[in-house]
Design a protein around this motif. Sequence first.
Motif, PDB file in Angstrom:
ATOM      1  N   ARG A   1       0.753  -1.259   0.001  1.00 24.11           N
ATOM      2  CA  ARG A   1       0.013  -0.163  -0.095  1.00 24.11           C
ATOM      3  C   ARG A   1       0.754   1.269  -0.227  1.00 24.11           C
ATOM      4  O   ARG A   1       0.459   2.452  -0.617  1.00 24.11           O
TER       5      ARG A   1
ATOM      6  N   HIS B   1       2.486  -4.055   8.666  1.00 28.50           N
ATOM      7  CA  HIS B   1       3.975  -3.475   8.475  1.00 28.50           C
ATOM      8  C   HIS B   1       5.047  -4.297   8.509  1.00 28.50           C
ATOM      9  O   HIS B   1       5.387  -4.870   9.432  1.00 28.50           O
TER      10      HIS B   1
ATOM     11  N   ASP C   1      -3.251  -3.931   6.217  1.00 27.46           N
ATOM     12  CA  ASP C   1      -2.272  -2.904   6.788  1.00 27.46           C
ATOM     13  C   ASP C   1      -1.264  -3.457   7.697  1.00 27.46           C
ATOM     14  O   ASP C   1      -1.036  -3.057   8.719  1.00 27.46           O
TER      15      ASP C   1
ATOM     16  N   SER D   1       9.401   1.156   6.570  1.00 24.67           N
ATOM     17  CA  SER D   1       8.428   0.102   6.740  1.00 24.67           C
ATOM     18  C   SER D   1       7.395   0.183   5.424  1.00 24.67           C
ATOM     19  O   SER D   1       7.455   1.387   4.905  1.00 24.67           O
ATOM     20  N   GLN D   2       6.938  -0.874   5.100  1.00 27.22           N
ATOM     21  CA  GLN D   2       5.949  -0.777   4.050  1.00 27.22           C
ATOM     22  C   GLN D   2       4.742  -1.368   4.519  1.00 27.22           C
ATOM     23  O   GLN D   2       4.477  -2.660   5.129  1.00 27.22           O
ATOM     24  N   SER D   3       3.620  -0.749   4.211  1.00 28.28           N
ATOM     25  CA  SER D   3       2.218  -1.077   4.633  1.00 28.28           C
ATOM     26  C   SER D   3       1.736  -2.205   3.569  1.00 28.28           C
ATOM     27  O   SER D   3       1.771  -1.999   2.253  1.00 28.28           O
ATOM     28  N   CYS D   4       1.276  -3.489   3.941  1.00 32.57           N
ATOM     29  CA  CYS D   4       0.885  -4.313   2.922  1.00 32.57           C
ATOM     30  C   CYS D   4      -0.499  -5.084   3.234  1.00 32.57           C
ATOM     31  O   CYS D   4      -0.919  -4.892   4.488  1.00 32.57           O
TER      32      CYS D   4
ATOM     33  N   LYS E   1       5.649  -8.406  11.183  1.00 30.72           N
ATOM     34  CA  LYS E   1       6.077  -6.817  11.490  1.00 30.72           C
ATOM     35  C   LYS E   1       7.307  -6.887  12.095  1.00 30.72           C
ATOM     36  O   LYS E   1       8.247  -5.923  11.930  1.00 30.72           O
TER      37      LYS E   1
END
Length: 551
Positions: A290, A323, A321, A300-303, A362
């Motif tokens: 996301r 992370h 969402d 961090s990447q939100s997935c 996470k």
Amino acid sequence: MFCTLSQCTSVSQMLNLAVCSVSPNMKLRCIRTLFTALGCSETTELVEYLDNLKNYEKLGVPENAGTDTDDGFDMGRMRRLMYRLGNPQAKYKVVHIAGTKGKGSTAAYLSNILRAAGYSVGCYTSPHIRTIRERMSVGTEGEPVSANELYSLFHGIKKILDKAVADENGHLSHFEVLTAIAFSLFARQNVDIAVIEAGLGGARDATNVITSSELAAAVITTIGKEHLAALGGSLESIALAKSGIIKHGCPVILGGPFLPHIEDIIRAKAFSMCSPVISASDSGNKSLIRGFSRVNGEPSQSCDILIQIDKDEPSSIELHDVHLSMLGHHQLQNALTATCAALCLRDQGWRISDSSVRTALKNTQLLGRSQFLKKEDTEALGIPSSMALLDGAHTQESAKALADTISMACQGSKLVAVVAMASDKDHLGFARELLSGLKLEAVFLTEVNIAGDKCRTASALLLKDAWSKVCMDLGIEFVHIETIDNLHSLDASVNPSLNSSKLILTADSSIPNCLKAAHRILKARTGEQSGMIVFTGSLHIVSSVLDSVCR
């Protein structure tokens, strides 16, 4: 001021250094290094013992050694060694992971999922970055095995190892003995389950002493061309070698995506073994990134991860969402693969909640996998105004993944790469992916020991020739700097290349020299804006940079 542990001649001197008059951040780094060094001193005897054995990480793997043929590694000697030790691998369930790329990250994700669910987990991976203890973690916390525990175990089984080495006429390898130690450690610690990463291939890998009665699931992450000669010379032979971890009646989790005919090879092997197949890349499973952000200063990447293995409720999960601290589409795919494996275990009766999966994904991090150094670490390296990214990418596929990750997470940053590689890697393919995917200001080709030795080190000049050829093939204008000394001056009248838009290409065997020159170029081309130095080509260059941080 740098704390140099090699100057210390006693624990007392090291303690004095650790509390010397430095900044709080530097003091913490010195103390952290102190305890790492003390832990390593307790494993010195084991390391020396292993160094007397044949080490294919240093020497390179013989042709066809990983294939299930007469030329392949002798699994008989590994089975005989495990028998002498009482077959410790038979005392717990195992998830066995093979694949060209993604094995270590998938193992880390899955191990942490199981730990978050409350299980005592043994995890065995390779290679290590700073200490051999990193290859084995035990318990519910995920920390490397303690030096005391490893020392105690080694001394407890040393006579057995000595006899086995003698009886096998010295043919037992570094990896075989270390694998036996790891399996013994997990039995001694009475783990609930072990997550085991195969070293090379699968069929003839030392870890493949695991039988169907011990195997909870087999995981195959990806199939690529790394170790091509050792695994038979083709993608098809590599797929056959890695599918050797499949056992009769035990489920197989596929990461992928795979080329259709390669997946067919793996599925055919699974069918012949009556083993059900679960694919993380099935159309019913979805994952997407996301966006990128910083959480407590960390990238961090939100997935989103959505998995539907079948219609039964335990075999599905929806995580929105999530992370991930490890960045890139390839790490999301590794997380997806690990989650599929966790659902497979859940179907077998392992108590794994959705919240355990979310928490573990996470919190999972690994050294040298899209690792951004903290500000105090870049200051320790002498590059306070630059960012630094460490990534152990060393294949064409992983170079593309790295380029994609940087493009998404670091848009607009001026980039300089410092690259060191092993001699048996695809230097042209690696260079082509980075040069195609990124706008680089400069590339420094350097050298690093591979597994502590120069046997497999690619020379800086050899790498520069490869990168020069790719630049010409791609039509990239570049400036050939003969020696790094020519970059010492920031005066544009002396060094017009510094302010040019052309790529600077040079070679130097000293990583510290490359680091200083890289920082100089970024300052010249970015002014007050920050740029980023990317260290890549091998996990061994990652190790070298991390060692420098704590000096």
